[in-house]
Design a protein around this motif. Structure first.
Motif, PDB file in Angstrom:
ATOM      1  N   MET A 235       0.850  -1.208   0.000  1.00 24.55           N
ATOM      2  CA  MET A 235       0.000   0.000   0.000  1.00 24.55           C
ATOM      3  C   MET A 235       0.879   1.250   0.000  1.00 24.55           C
ATOM      4  O   MET A 235       1.850   1.349   0.745  1.00 24.55           O
ATOM      5  N   GLU A 236       0.555   2.201  -0.854  1.00 18.98           N
ATOM      6  CA  GLU A 236       1.247   3.472  -0.902  1.00 18.98           C
ATOM      7  C   GLU A 236       0.329   4.558  -0.344  1.00 18.98           C
ATOM      8  O   GLU A 236      -0.875   4.560  -0.639  1.00 18.98           O
ATOM      9  N   ILE A 237       0.901   5.487   0.450  1.00 17.55           N
ATOM     10  CA  ILE A 237       0.097   6.592   0.964  1.00 17.55           C
ATOM     11  C   ILE A 237       0.787   7.917   0.662  1.00 17.55           C
ATOM     12  O   ILE A 237       2.012   8.012   0.630  1.00 17.55           O
ATOM     13  N   ILE A 238      -0.042   8.937   0.410  1.00 19.67           N
ATOM     14  CA  ILE A 238       0.422  10.306   0.185  1.00 19.67           C
ATOM     15  C   ILE A 238      -0.032  11.136   1.371  1.00 19.67           C
ATOM     16  O   ILE A 238      -1.224  11.138   1.718  1.00 19.67           O
ATOM     17  N   THR A 239       0.872  11.850   2.002  1.00 19.69           N
ATOM     18  CA  THR A 239       0.490  12.675   3.146  1.00 19.69           C
ATOM     19  C   THR A 239       1.319  13.947   3.180  1.00 19.69           C
ATOM     20  O   THR A 239       2.277  14.112   2.412  1.00 19.69           O
TER      21      THR A 239
ATOM     22  N   LYS B 238      -1.106  12.500  -6.312  1.00 19.35           N
ATOM     23  CA  LYS B 238      -2.030  11.436  -6.707  1.00 19.35           C
ATOM     24  C   LYS B 238      -1.997  11.232  -8.226  1.00 19.35           C
ATOM     25  O   LYS B 238      -2.160  10.103  -8.718  1.00 19.35           O
ATOM     26  N   LYS B 239      -1.781  12.306  -8.982  1.00 25.02           N
ATOM     27  CA  LYS B 239      -1.668  12.189 -10.441  1.00 25.02           C
ATOM     28  C   LYS B 239      -0.411  11.412 -10.822  1.00 25.02           C
ATOM     29  O   LYS B 239      -0.393  10.720 -11.839  1.00 25.02           O
ATOM     30  N   LEU B 240       0.629  11.561 -10.007  1.00 24.44           N
ATOM     31  CA  LEU B 240       1.893  10.877 -10.292  1.00 24.44           C
ATOM     32  C   LEU B 240       1.921   9.466  -9.720  1.00 24.44           C
ATOM     33  O   LEU B 240       2.633   8.593 -10.223  1.00 24.44           O
ATOM     34  N   TYR B 241       1.175   9.256  -8.645  1.00 23.67           N
ATOM     35  CA  TYR B 241       1.093   7.935  -8.004  1.00 23.67           C
ATOM     36  C   TYR B 241      -0.387   7.548  -7.936  1.00 23.67           C
ATOM     37  O   TYR B 241      -1.023   7.588  -6.873  1.00 23.67           O
ATOM     38  N   PRO B 242      -0.992   7.177  -9.053  1.00 24.01           N
ATOM     39  CA  PRO B 242      -2.452   6.972  -9.081  1.00 24.01           C
ATOM     40  C   PRO B 242      -2.944   5.850  -8.169  1.00 24.01           C
ATOM     41  O   PRO B 242      -4.115   5.849  -7.772  1.00 24.01           O
ATOM     42  N   GLY B 243      -2.059   4.921  -7.782  1.00 22.27           N
ATOM     43  CA  GLY B 243      -2.497   3.836  -6.930  1.00 22.27           C
ATOM     44  C   GLY B 243      -2.395   4.138  -5.444  1.00 22.27           C
ATOM     45  O   GLY B 243      -2.793   3.314  -4.610  1.00 22.27           O
TER      46      GLY B 243
END
Length: 878
Positions: free
Chosen positions: A1-5, A22-27
């Motif tokens: 799982m990848e998370i953006i924060t 999120k556009k660069l890491y869509p998953g």
């Protein structure tokens, strides 16, 4: 799982950066680490059904394999998610616009660049990757950029932020929405806190910097302290503002700076804070507001460097006049040095200031004999040596003056001009500021070292000569510089073999010593304090004593007297040519740039150093056009206005023809000569340098001539025997013989050069017709006979006017045939046959050449047979 924060108290830039990531890491999943700022709360309340953000409680820490941090890299600012950072098997990617500070984490991917907004960094990756964005996404990203850059007005804003914002607008960003969320009215709690902060504000002057520190307490957390701090900064207009507020169990500190001397990130570092030089914040748990305020003042005293003062930017010594100096004499001094005004002194004591305007009014009323003291401004506005430049600037604005004397007591010690102050506004003196406060001498204060550029761009021979000049200067106890065009072209990466050396001392003495040591030939000009060194390989270097040139009247030849380097550079035509580089051993390669030449090169501007520049030397008009077109830059707007005014006054008509030709011939030898000539017409300069010639008649040829010259060279025909003559022929080819001869005489062309011009006038149309009307049955020798009436320098003109490709190919074939058909035999063979020298030699050899061109003769044996038969026939005819 990848998370953006991002960081807690998530602001608009953090929100936008998460959306961009999120556009660069869509998953990946977007996760808020804690509290949101008021603006973000309001935005999310409207858009929570469109964007999916998770809370920390919804994340299974055990399944996380990668964390993407945006707008922060400090684990203390990501709440409980900090537990994930540093765990084995968890990859960390970082995108942040804050500078690195102690305690920051590192990752396998790090894109950290100081700029206005983190959203800009991510936007650039989206743009380069060709990733599409919707209008709503563009609006959110714009919110981030506009929010963190103060709508592109904060000093931390970069051109990249502006470019990203422009791209987003193009993609449909709704600026109405941006304005609504950025301009939300203050809540009741925020209004009360703002009022409390303003009431508690303390103003300090620390190391010459004006700082406001405001403190308050609130029982509950109030969002928006950063916004309130910015509001106070806008209201108070001081150099820096710091707010300290106790809310709940923490003390929040926010700093805003309007000047480079106050680095808020550095100042808040001891409080475990972070941010930018111009905006930073910190949080202290269980701290005391008053203790923190005291520590903050102490930290500011330690961290803030004193600002630039009048003494750092003033010019000295100052050119002055005395109270009894006549108006006429004062006018000459003002003209000599190009000043708009001068101090009036008695001894060393300042008595007043006389302006050029006042002098001109007095002269217009026939008062040239009157003393200056009757027309000077007494009680002149002055500043003291340690007054900060910001205050000097305000004084000049309030009093609408362009120059202000600098005094110590009543004694005049220097003068600050509007130009000096403007350079500080645009950052040109930043390097100087740091040099001054690192204990270096004033002499080094403007320098940036370009020794590496010199080693890369200059030949070993030239570098050796410059090193020799520096070593010789050290022995003689003088300072020496390379100056002018060589410095300009080094910075631009252009080749330049013209090296000028300037000596603060005796230039001829230095040249004499160098000549003795290197074996170079010395040519000294004692009246001008200059010398020329000519080395064995023919390379030459000009050596000059630092001097100032002044003009007794407009368009006159310059008069010369010795001066400092600054004055020597000030006499030059444009800022880009008014730079020097030190050659002395201790500071070899250090750049001297008093007048902003490097900035003007960066921004692509040709700028004069003073307003009368084109009046005093009108040939600078032609030079401005040459540099503008050569380097593909622009004449600076104010300089262009001054140029247009000078052209309107027809100042070029007052200059000798030789001086005009010196500049015009330089233009004609440039690769972009056609564009330069077009620019001369656009600026209405053409009629003053080429009277009687109609530009529009020759415009098509001038625009295509450079291409034709290159094409002829590709064919193996070097048309430019004289590099400029092909352009002069093209300029005059539609003119009558009288106008052409007048121009040639005006600029002292030689008899042979003039004949080439007039020969072209008489037959270029004939050659054009012959090529156009020829057929397969036309003999090559007939066409060659017509073409050879033209001088070689006219071939580019001929090729340019041939607008059809088959005709150009036809010309190429004829020229190749002419070139390849030169007979092997010459007059020696005819002499061996027993014929006496005379016209028959030329006639026979020309006949042989025509026969070879027409394919009637192909080898030496056939040449011999042809000459024997031709001579026998000629002899028989007699």
């Amino acid at each position: 799982m990848e998370i953006i924060t991002s960081h807690t108290n998530t602001d608009l830039d953090a929100l936008a950066s998460m959306v961009a990531a999120k556009k660069l890491y869509p998953g990946a999943e977007m996760v808020f680490p804690g509290k949101l700022s008021k603006n973000v709360e309001e935005f999310m309340s409207l858009h929570k059904d469109i964007f999916t953000f998770k809370t920390i409680k919804e994340i299974d820490f055990g399944s996380v394999t990668r964390i993407i941090l945006v707008d922060t890299k400090n684990p203390k600012r990501v709440g409980k998610l900090a537990e994930l950072i540093g765990r084995p098997g968890i990859d960390v990617h970082i995108y942040d616009h804050h500078p690195w500070t102690e305690g920051d984490v590192h990752g396998s991917v790090e894109q950290v660049e100081v700029m206005g907004a983190t959203a800009t960094l991510l936007m650039e990756k989206i743009i380069s990757g060709g990733i599409p964005v919707t209008p709503l996404e563009a609006t959110i990203l714009a919110l981030g950029i506009y929010g963190d850059t103060g709508s592109l007005l904060f000093t931390s804003t970069t051109h990249r932020d502006a470019a990203a914002a422009a791209w987003l607008i193009e993609k449909g960003a709704n600026l109405g929405v941006v304005s609504e969320f950025l301009g939300r009215p203050l809540t009741g709690e925020q209004k009360e806190l703002l009022k409390a902060l303003l009431m508690s504000a303390e103003r300090h002057v620390i190391n010459g910097v004006k700082v406001l520190i405001a403190r308050s307490r609130a029982s509950e957390f109030i969002i928006g302290l950063s916004m309130l701090t910015h509001t106070i900064s806008e209201i108070e207009r001081l150099d820096a503002v710091f707010t300290i507020v106790h809310m709940e169990d923490r003390v929040y500190i926010v700093g805003r700076s309007n000047i480079p001397q106050v680095n808020t990130a550095e100042i808040l570092g001891p409080f475990m804070g972070g941010g930018h030089p111009s905006a930073a914040s910190a949080t202290v748990k269980n701290g005391d507001v008053n203790e923190i305020a005291e520590k903050l003042v102490t930290t500011i005293k330690e961290k803030v460097k004193p600002p630039m003062a009048a003494s750092d930017i003033m010019s000295h010594p100052v050119k002055t006049v005395f109270p009894d100096t006549t108006i006429a004499e004062a006018s000459k001094v003002l003209m000599r040095y190009g000043h708009s005004g001068m101090p009036v002194v008695e001894g060393l004591v300042l008595k007043g200031v006389i302006s050029r305007r006042d002098v001109e009014k007095a002269l217009n009323h026939g008062l040239g004999h009157a003393p200056v003291k009757g027309y000077m401004t007494g009680n002149a506005v002055t500043v003291h040596t340690n007054m900060p430049v910001a205050e000097v600037r305000e004084i000049m604005i309030e009093n609408d003056i362009g120059r202000v004397p600098v005094v110590e007591g009543e004694r005049l010690v220097g003068i600050v001009s509007r130009t000096d102050v403007l350079r500080t506004l645009h950052g040109e003196l930043e390097g100087r500021f740091h040099a001054v406060h690192n204990g270096q001498s004033r002499q080094h204060s403007f320098y940036n070292n370009i020794a590496e550029i010199m080693r890369r761009e200059l030949s070993p021979t030239v570098m050796g000569i410059l090193r020799q000049a520096g070593n010789t200067a050290e022995e003689l106890g003088v300072t020496v510089y390379a100056a002018g065009g060589v410095v300009r072209d080094l910075l631009l990466g252009y080749q330049n073999i013209d090296v000028d050396i300037v000596v603060e001392g005796d230039g001829i003495t230095l040249a004499t010593v160098m000549a003795r040591r290197t074996g170079a030939k010395l040519r000294a000009h004692y009246n001008f304090g200059t010398a020329e060194l000519v080395f064995e390989d023919g390379f030459s270097v000009d050596v000059a004593t630092a001097r100032v040139e002044y003009y007794e009247y407009p368009a006159a030849l310059p008069q010369v007297e010795s001066s400092s380097l600054r004055q020597d550079l000030y006499r030059r035509d444009f800022t880009i040519n008014a730079m020097a580089v030190s050659l002395n051993r201790d500071n070899f390669g250090e750049l001297v740039d008093y007048f902003g030449g490097r900035d003007d090169l960066h921004y692509g501007l040709v700028r004069v150093l003073y307003n009368l520049s084109f009046i005093e030397d009108p040939t600078r008009i032609l030079r401005a056009v040459r540099f503008e077109q050569r380097y593909k830059i622009s004449i600076e707007p104010q300089t262009l206005k001054l140029l247009n005014d000078a052209v309107q006054q027809q100042v070029l008509l007052k200059v000798s023809h030789d001086r005009i030709w010196d500049e015009l011939s330089h233009i004609l030898m440039e690769p972009e000569a056609g564009k330069m000539l077009t620019r001369l017409d656009a600026l209405h300069i053409w009629p003053q340098v080429l009277p009687g010639v109609t530009y529009w008649e020759v415009q098509p040829v001038l625009r295509g001539l450079h291409k034709s010259i290159a094409e002829l060279n590709d064919w193996g025909f070097d048309a430019q025997c004289d590099p400029w003559l092909s352009y002069m022929i093209a300029i005059l080819h539609w003119s009558g013989r009288e106008v052409a001869e007048s121009i040639c005489s005006k600029y002292s062309l030689s008899r042979k050069q003039t004949e080439k011009v007039t020969a072209t006038l008489g037959c270029w149309k004939e050659v054009l017709a012959a090529l156009s009307d020829s057929s397969d049955r036309t003999r090559i020798s007939e066409l060659a006979g017509v073409i050879l009436k033209l001088p070689r320098e006219a071939y580019p003109l001929l090729l340019t006017v041939l607008d059809e490709k088959p005709l150009k190919q036809h010309l190429k074939n004829v020229l190749n045939t002419i070139k390849k058909s030169r007979p092997v035999l010459n007059g020696d063979y005819i002499k061996k046959l027993g014929y006496k020298p005379g016209p028959v030699y030329r006639e026979a050899l020309n006949g042989l050449w025509r026969a070879k061109m027409d394919g009637l003769v192909s080898c030496q044996e056939e040449e011999e047979e042809f000459l024997k038969a031709y001579l026998k026939k000629t002899e028989g005819a007699k």
